[in-house]
Write a protein that holds these residues in place. Structure first.
Motif, PDB file in Angstrom:
ATOM      1  N   LEU A  77       0.865  -1.174   0.000  1.00 41.51           N
ATOM      2  CA  LEU A  77       0.000   0.000   0.000  1.00 41.51           C
ATOM      3  C   LEU A  77       0.905   1.227   0.000  1.00 41.51           C
ATOM      4  O   LEU A  77       1.661   1.445   0.949  1.00 41.51           O
ATOM      5  CB  LEU A  77      -0.909   0.008   1.236  1.00 41.51           C
ATOM      6  CG  LEU A  77      -1.800   1.244   1.389  1.00 41.51           C
ATOM      7  CD1 LEU A  77      -2.814   1.331   0.255  1.00 41.51           C
ATOM      8  CD2 LEU A  77      -2.507   1.230   2.740  1.00 41.51           C
ATOM      9  N   GLY A 100      -1.429  -0.999  -3.914  1.00 38.61           N
ATOM     10  CA  GLY A 100      -2.580  -0.148  -3.701  1.00 38.61           C
ATOM     11  C   GLY A 100      -2.094   1.274  -3.469  1.00 38.61           C
ATOM     12  O   GLY A 100      -0.942   1.482  -3.075  1.00 38.61           O
ATOM     13  N   ALA A 114      -7.790  -0.741   3.918  1.00 37.50           N
ATOM     14  CA  ALA A 114      -6.957  -1.053   2.748  1.00 37.50           C
ATOM     15  C   ALA A 114      -6.040  -2.236   3.034  1.00 37.50           C
ATOM     16  O   ALA A 114      -5.838  -3.089   2.158  1.00 37.50           O
ATOM     17  CB  ALA A 114      -6.131   0.168   2.354  1.00 37.50           C
ATOM     18  N   LEU A 118      -6.144  -5.521   0.691  1.00 32.37           N
ATOM     19  CA  LEU A 118      -4.956  -6.008  -0.021  1.00 32.37           C
ATOM     20  C   LEU A 118      -4.634  -7.442   0.400  1.00 32.37           C
ATOM     21  O   LEU A 118      -4.244  -8.260  -0.431  1.00 32.37           O
ATOM     22  CB  LEU A 118      -3.757  -5.095   0.250  1.00 32.37           C
ATOM     23  CG  LEU A 118      -3.710  -3.792  -0.552  1.00 32.37           C
ATOM     24  CD1 LEU A 118      -2.591  -2.904  -0.037  1.00 32.37           C
ATOM     25  CD2 LEU A 118      -3.531  -4.065  -2.036  1.00 32.37           C
TER      26      LEU A 118
END
Length: 200
Positions: A77, A100, A114, A118
């Motif tokens: 991320l 991401g 998130a 992920l």
């Protein structure tokens, strides 16, 4: 447990995010890093399930997801400043990466969500961040670009003024407007933002 690696520049932000993630029942922060060269060894020793990486550290060397041990999947991320459109465009263009993207200003809960997404193999992309990367235009005037380009060489105000046939006061005014447009606190930060965005 989702083993999570944090590689963020800035102890305060990194510590705050580590605290938020650590309060989750299903997330365990296994490493907190502040330099890109620490990522590879931590990938091998800690084998994280997800890595959260600042854009500066992400672009500083080999992509973190490619530093993981063979056969170990670790999506990344990337937290990015929307003003850094050039660097962000480069990261978005990279093919074949499990990555991401979120703006660094988002609420901590969005980062938590998130990480989980992920880990499940889902896509995480901040639409506003992508729009900024693809559409942000240079807000600087031609003269401001000239002033900042000379300032980027490390020249003091008087020297910038002499090179561009301006008064020192005019140069200071230009630098002040540039900082405002870039959202920068210092001239050095304005230069970095402008270079990252492809303005100079």
């Amino acid at each position: 447990m989702i083993r999570t690696l944090l590689a963020l520049d800035g102890a305060l932000v990194r510590g705050a995010l580590a605290f938020v993630l650590g309060t989750q029942d299903d997330i365990d922060v296994v490493a907190e890093l502040d330099r890109s060269e620490q990522i590879g060894p931590a990938m091998w020793s800690q084998r994280p399930d997800v890595a959260i990486v600042d854009l500066d550290l992400y672009g500083a060397g080999r992509p973190p997801e490619r530093q993981a041990p063979p056969g170990h999947r670790c999506p990344v991320l990337v937290l990015a400043d929307p003003r850094r459109s050039h660097a962000l465009r480069e990261a978005l263009r990279a093919p074949g990466r499990t990555v991401g993207f979120l703006g660094h200003h988002v609420a901590p809960q969005r980062v938590v969500d998130a990480v989980r997404r992920l880990f499940r193999g889902e896509l995480v992309v901040d639409a506003e961040l992508v729009a900024a990367a693809l559409t942000r235009r240079n807000p600087l005037t031609g003269r401001e670009v000239e002033v900042l380009t000379v300032a980027a060489e490390g020249c003091p105000v008087v020297e910038i003024a002499a090179k561009l046939a301006l008064s020192p006061g005019t140069v200071r005014n230009h630098l002040s407007r540039i900082a405002g447009k870039a959202g920068a606190r210092t001239r050095i930060e304005a230069v970095r933002i402008a270079r990252d965005a492809g303005w100079i």
